[in-house]
Write a protein that holds these residues in place. Structure first.
Motif, PDB file in Angstrom:
ATOM      1  N   ARG A 160       0.858  -1.182   0.000  1.00 59.51           N
ATOM      2  CA  ARG A 160       0.000   0.000   0.000  1.00 59.51           C
ATOM      3  C   ARG A 160       0.897   1.237   0.000  1.00 59.51           C
ATOM      4  O   ARG A 160       0.998   1.958   0.986  1.00 59.51           O
ATOM      5  CB  ARG A 160      -0.927   0.002   1.227  1.00 59.51           C
ATOM      6  N   PRO A 161       1.571   1.491  -1.120  1.00 59.34           N
ATOM      7  CA  PRO A 161       2.538   2.594  -1.159  1.00 59.34           C
ATOM      8  C   PRO A 161       1.877   3.955  -1.076  1.00 59.34           C
ATOM      9  O   PRO A 161       0.713   4.123  -1.421  1.00 59.34           O
ATOM     10  CB  PRO A 161       3.245   2.405  -2.502  1.00 59.34           C
ATOM     11  N   PHE A 169      10.151   2.199  -2.796  1.00 64.44           N
ATOM     12  CA  PHE A 169       9.200   1.095  -2.753  1.00 64.44           C
ATOM     13  C   PHE A 169       9.522   0.032  -3.786  1.00 64.44           C
ATOM     14  O   PHE A 169       9.349  -1.163  -3.535  1.00 64.44           O
ATOM     15  CB  PHE A 169       7.772   1.611  -2.942  1.00 64.44           C
ATOM     16  N   ALA A 170       9.975   0.440  -4.950  1.00 61.49           N
ATOM     17  CA  ALA A 170      10.343  -0.551  -5.965  1.00 61.49           C
ATOM     18  C   ALA A 170      11.512  -1.404  -5.490  1.00 61.49           C
ATOM     19  O   ALA A 170      11.524  -2.629  -5.671  1.00 61.49           O
ATOM     20  CB  ALA A 170      10.701   0.155  -7.274  1.00 61.49           C
ATOM     21  N   SER A 171      12.496  -0.769  -4.830  1.00 62.67           N
ATOM     22  CA  SER A 171      13.655  -1.528  -4.346  1.00 62.67           C
ATOM     23  C   SER A 171      13.271  -2.462  -3.209  1.00 62.67           C
ATOM     24  O   SER A 171      13.704  -3.620  -3.155  1.00 62.67           O
ATOM     25  CB  SER A 171      14.774  -0.577  -3.915  1.00 62.67           C
ATOM     26  N   LYS A 172      12.447  -1.988  -2.293  1.00 62.14           N
ATOM     27  CA  LYS A 172      12.009  -2.840  -1.184  1.00 62.14           C
ATOM     28  C   LYS A 172      11.002  -3.892  -1.653  1.00 62.14           C
ATOM     29  O   LYS A 172      10.912  -4.990  -1.083  1.00 62.14           O
ATOM     30  CB  LYS A 172      11.383  -1.987  -0.080  1.00 62.14           C
ATOM     31  N   SER A 192      19.368 -27.213   5.768  1.00 62.27           N
ATOM     32  CA  SER A 192      19.423 -26.545   7.066  1.00 62.27           C
ATOM     33  C   SER A 192      19.571 -25.032   6.942  1.00 62.27           C
ATOM     34  O   SER A 192      19.764 -24.341   7.943  1.00 62.27           O
ATOM     35  CB  SER A 192      20.578 -27.103   7.900  1.00 62.27           C
ATOM     36  N   ILE A 193      19.485 -24.501   5.716  1.00 61.08           N
ATOM     37  CA  ILE A 193      19.507 -23.044   5.517  1.00 61.08           C
ATOM     38  C   ILE A 193      18.079 -22.559   5.324  1.00 61.08           C
ATOM     39  O   ILE A 193      17.344 -23.082   4.481  1.00 61.08           O
ATOM     40  CB  ILE A 193      20.355 -22.638   4.297  1.00 61.08           C
ATOM     41  N   ARG A 194      17.707 -21.557   6.096  1.00 63.39           N
ATOM     42  CA  ARG A 194      16.374 -20.964   5.983  1.00 63.39           C
ATOM     43  C   ARG A 194      16.501 -19.476   5.674  1.00 63.39           C
ATOM     44  O   ARG A 194      17.377 -18.802   6.215  1.00 63.39           O
ATOM     45  CB  ARG A 194      15.595 -21.159   7.284  1.00 63.39           C
ATOM     46  N   VAL A 195      15.629 -18.990   4.809  1.00 63.42           N
ATOM     47  CA  VAL A 195      15.633 -17.573   4.431  1.00 63.42           C
ATOM     48  C   VAL A 195      14.222 -17.031   4.584  1.00 63.42           C
ATOM     49  O   VAL A 195      13.272 -17.548   3.966  1.00 63.42           O
ATOM     50  CB  VAL A 195      16.117 -17.364   2.977  1.00 63.42           C
ATOM     51  N   ASN A 196      14.068 -15.996   5.389  1.00 61.86           N
ATOM     52  CA  ASN A 196      12.769 -15.380   5.628  1.00 61.86           C
ATOM     53  C   ASN A 196      12.903 -13.857   5.590  1.00 61.86           C
ATOM     54  O   ASN A 196      14.011 -13.326   5.476  1.00 61.86           O
ATOM     55  CB  ASN A 196      12.213 -15.808   6.992  1.00 61.86           C
ATOM     56  N   ALA A 197      11.787 -13.177   5.680  1.00 59.72           N
ATOM     57  CA  ALA A 197      11.798 -11.709   5.670  1.00 59.72           C
ATOM     58  C   ALA A 197      10.786 -11.171   6.667  1.00 59.72           C
ATOM     59  O   ALA A 197       9.796 -11.828   7.002  1.00 59.72           O
ATOM     60  CB  ALA A 197      11.498 -11.175   4.277  1.00 59.72           C
ATOM     61  N   ILE A 198      11.065  -9.968   7.132  1.00 65.20           N
ATOM     62  CA  ILE A 198      10.130  -9.207   7.966  1.00 65.20           C
ATOM     63  C   ILE A 198       9.737  -7.960   7.195  1.00 65.20           C
ATOM     64  O   ILE A 198      10.586  -7.305   6.577  1.00 65.20           O
ATOM     65  CB  ILE A 198      10.782  -8.809   9.300  1.00 65.20           C
ATOM     66  N   LEU A 199       8.448  -7.639   7.226  1.00 65.07           N
ATOM     67  CA  LEU A 199       7.940  -6.437   6.582  1.00 65.07           C
ATOM     68  C   LEU A 199       7.435  -5.502   7.675  1.00 65.07           C
ATOM     69  O   LEU A 199       6.269  -5.551   8.063  1.00 65.07           O
ATOM     70  CB  LEU A 199       6.804  -6.788   5.598  1.00 65.07           C
ATOM     71  N   PRO A 200       8.317  -4.649   8.218  1.00 67.04           N
ATOM     72  CA  PRO A 200       7.929  -3.828   9.366  1.00 67.04           C
ATOM     73  C   PRO A 200       7.009  -2.676   8.975  1.00 67.04           C
ATOM     74  O   PRO A 200       7.068  -2.148   7.854  1.00 67.04           O
ATOM     75  CB  PRO A 200       9.267  -3.275   9.876  1.00 67.04           C
ATOM     76  N   GLY A 201       6.186  -2.294   9.940  1.00 65.33           N
ATOM     77  CA  GLY A 201       5.451  -1.048   9.829  1.00 65.33           C
ATOM     78  C   GLY A 201       6.289   0.075  10.426  1.00 65.33           C
ATOM     79  O   GLY A 201       7.512  -0.021  10.514  1.00 65.33           O
ATOM     80  N   PHE A 264      -6.652   8.562   4.990  1.00 66.12           N
ATOM     81  CA  PHE A 264      -5.806   7.998   3.957  1.00 66.12           C
ATOM     82  C   PHE A 264      -4.587   8.861   3.692  1.00 66.12           C
ATOM     83  O   PHE A 264      -3.934   8.735   2.666  1.00 66.12           O
ATOM     84  CB  PHE A 264      -6.575   7.795   2.652  1.00 66.12           C
ATOM     85  N   GLY A 265      -4.222   9.770   4.611  1.00 71.76           N
ATOM     86  CA  GLY A 265      -3.063  10.602   4.404  1.00 71.76           C
ATOM     87  C   GLY A 265      -1.794   9.777   4.328  1.00 71.76           C
ATOM     88  O   GLY A 265      -1.701   8.694   4.897  1.00 71.76           O
ATOM     89  N   ALA A 266      -0.797  10.264   3.604  1.00 74.96           N
ATOM     90  CA  ALA A 266       0.450   9.524   3.429  1.00 74.96           C
ATOM     91  C   ALA A 266       1.193   9.440   4.752  1.00 74.96           C
ATOM     92  O   ALA A 266       1.339  10.416   5.465  1.00 74.96           O
ATOM     93  CB  ALA A 266       1.334  10.206   2.389  1.00 74.96           C
ATOM     94  N   SER A 267       1.638   8.235   5.083  1.00 73.76           N
ATOM     95  CA  SER A 267       2.453   8.031   6.278  1.00 73.76           C
ATOM     96  C   SER A 267       3.178   6.729   6.135  1.00 73.76           C
ATOM     97  O   SER A 267       2.642   5.758   5.612  1.00 73.76           O
ATOM     98  CB  SER A 267       1.566   8.001   7.533  1.00 73.76           C
ATOM     99  N   SER A 268       4.396   6.683   6.654  1.00 76.10           N
ATOM    100  CA  SER A 268       5.166   5.439   6.556  1.00 76.10           C
ATOM    101  C   SER A 268       4.777   4.481   7.662  1.00 76.10           C
ATOM    102  O   SER A 268       4.195   4.845   8.637  1.00 76.10           O
ATOM    103  CB  SER A 268       6.664   5.738   6.625  1.00 76.10           C
TER     104      SER A 268
END
Length: 268
Positions: A160-161, A169-172, A192-201, A264-268
């Motif tokens: 929701r950019p 945003f394109a890079s992330k 035994s290798i695991r790869v995950n990601a976090i998408l923080p607010g 709906f104002g812009a905010s990160s």
């Protein structure tokens, strides 16, 4: 050996695994992740670029507490520096068990003013730099019987950019696909290798943010709570230590991904 040390030895073949945290110099999310892992028994390789003095101070504090730690400097937009960084870390510690990629750059660019250079700069660090760090650590994890764990840090708002941040945003936005791809590439070479990601607010407001803005961001969450770097660090610890989770992109955003109120104002 404590129960915690036994768990880490079972996971990584080492009661004090080595964790690399990129972007952990300044007092932001990366440093919080590094300190959290240190508290849990990990040896810590801190990475920084412009904030290397802060990283060295943190490393010294950890050493004073009896925790093996060292700071390393590198520009993650430079492939040669990334390779040298991980060579130095591996030489110093003898292994790399965990990588948490928190290093990133963030710039605002009005749509009409975005240049190709703006896009390339964001991608070089946020996407290409992340990949190269995963590649450099992953190559070493492949050869380790107990593999390792990688956690990438994305951004909740790629789904929701808001205006004037297209290059960022394109890079992330590349990171969820990169994470799933690397989970397959590395997992098929060493299960035994695991790869995950976090998408923080919004877990850390810029210094000087008005209280009105902070209150507005809290109201935009479902949990009506201000985000904190600790929440990301706790999520990283879960993803690092759960051996049955890989290829996951976990929002840590107070519900922002699924919820939009009337503001709906812009905010990160």
């Amino acid at each position: 050996m404590t129960t915690k040390q036994e768990k880490l030895k079972s996971l990584f073949g080492n009661a004090a695994p080595v964790a690399v945290v990129t972007g952990s110099g300044a007092d932001r999310v990366g440093k919080t992740v590094a300190l959290t892992l240190a508290e849990q028994g990990y040896q810590i390789a801190l990475h920084a670029n412009g904030s290397i003095d802060e990283a060295e101070a943190t490393a010294a504090e950890l050493v004073d507490q009896g925790i093996e730690s060292k700071a390393f400097a590198a520009d993650l937009s430079d492939e040669a520096e990334i390779h040298a960084l991980f060579e130095s870390i591996h030489f110093y510690f003898g292994r790399i068990d965990v990588l948490v990629n928190t290093a990133a750059i963030w710039d605002s660019h009005p749509f009409e003013e975005v240049t190709a250079a703006d896009f390339r700069q964001q991608f070089e660090v946020n996407a290409v730099g992340t990949f190269l760090c995963c590649q450099a650590s992953g190559r070493r994890m492949i050869d380790q019987p107990h593999g390792g764990a990688i956690v990438n840090i994305g951004d909740w708002s790629v789904v929701r950019p808001y205006p004037d941040h297209a290059p960022y945003f394109a890079s992330k936005g590349a990171l969820p696909t990169l994470t799933r791809s690397l989970a397959v590439d590395l997992g098929t070479r060493n299960p035994s290798i695991r790869v995950n990601a976090i998408l923080p607010g919004q877990v850390m407001q810029p210094e000087g943010t008005p209280q009105e803005q902070i209150d507005r961001d809290i109201e935009r969450t479902l949990v009506k709570r201000q985000g904190k770097p600790d929440y990301v660090a706790h999520a990283a610890l879960f993803l690092i230590e759960n051996p049955f989770v890989t290829g996951v992109c976990l929002p840590v955003d107070g519900g922002r991904t699924i919820f939009a109120n009337s503001d709906f104002g812009a905010s990160s």
